[in-house]
Scaffold this motif. Sequence first.
Motif, mmCIF file in Angstrom:
data_model
loop_
_atom_site.group_PDB
_atom_site.id
_atom_site.type_symbol
_atom_site.label_atom_id
_atom_site.label_comp_id
_atom_site.label_asym_id
_atom_site.label_seq_id
_atom_site.Cartn_x
_atom_site.Cartn_y
_atom_site.Cartn_z
ATOM 1 N N PHE A 233 23.610 -19.400 -28.592
ATOM 2 C CA PHE A 233 22.994 -18.281 -27.885
ATOM 3 C C PHE A 233 21.510 -18.185 -28.213
ATOM 4 N N ARG B 41 26.662 -17.960 -31.870
ATOM 5 C CA ARG B 41 25.390 -17.256 -31.948
ATOM 6 C C ARG B 41 24.230 -18.243 -32.033
ATOM 7 N N THR C 240 21.532 -16.628 -20.166
ATOM 8 C CA THR C 240 21.572 -16.518 -21.624
ATOM 9 C C THR C 240 22.855 -15.838 -22.087
ATOM 10 N N PHE C 241 23.224 -14.726 -21.452
ATOM 11 C CA PHE C 241 24.467 -14.033 -21.814
ATOM 12 C C PHE C 241 25.694 -14.872 -21.442
ATOM 13 N N TYR D 254 25.480 -23.054 -19.974
ATOM 14 C CA TYR D 254 26.703 -22.253 -20.068
ATOM 15 C C TYR D 254 27.937 -22.994 -19.545
ATOM 16 N N TYR E 241 26.385 -17.456 -24.099
ATOM 17 C CA TYR E 241 27.063 -16.855 -25.250
ATOM 18 C C TYR E 241 28.526 -16.589 -24.932
#
Length: 274
Positions: free
Chosen positions: A180, A177, A167-168, A215, A171
């Motif tokens: 994210f 955002r 998840t990070f 990602y 981002y």
Amino acid sequence: QVSVVYLVRCAASRASVRCALEWPGMVAATIALPKLRNLLAPLLARAHRAPPGEEKLRINGARLATSASVKTLEGRKAAEGDIFLMSPFQEVLNALTMLPTACMSWHAIFHSDCGPGVELIAFGILVHFPFSFGYHVACAILHGRRHPVEGNIALRLDLVFIHVAATFMAYGTSGSRTWFFLVALFNATCSYRTALWRGCLAERRACRCVCALAYIAPILATDIVVCLWALASFVAVAVPFSTNRQLSGWGHAISHVMLVSLASALFVAASKTW
């Protein structure tokens, strides 16, 4: 009915006394014995059951050898296939091969002047590291005594924090955002199902692939070459991991080594995004 017919036949014969003596035995043979057999059937079934130490074990729905034959490590390997494929040394190696990416991330946060995107990638790696490292160390210490998959809380934490880290990372590579938030919803759902151990092995692996693509895909908008680099690195991680059995248990450590290339690609992509 048989007894009545037999009485009639005996009454018509000369040996009436002999028939009268045989009649109780005929009644027992035709009426009492079947009932006695029905009463004794459950007791006979219990007598033929295996003793408590010989009950069958089931792991992932597969019938394995009896517990008495899998007390040794060799017996467990033969009975359970690739469940106990990796040796304690290989499990220690699995833990140690997580250190390079952790060191890279530590240096990126505390000993370099990098942007927030790189710090997000590094933070995700460091959040997942202790759970992966701890799981493999526990597998090495408790090898042959604790199942490495079923009922293993350390494994669940390892898999859950893969989704947290992803998840990070999403981002960090996207800088969005909205993206994210969407990725966080997906990974929260996957983490919940993993924590409760719902779904099958294929589902858990598919979810990890999707969260990795979450990602990697945003890098395409920044630099196509770096995106291909990250995608090729992910394939280099996934192939030895999924063929761990064919590689005699060495594939897991190889996949961890390949994480260095993937982390490097993500660092480069995040530095260009932010």
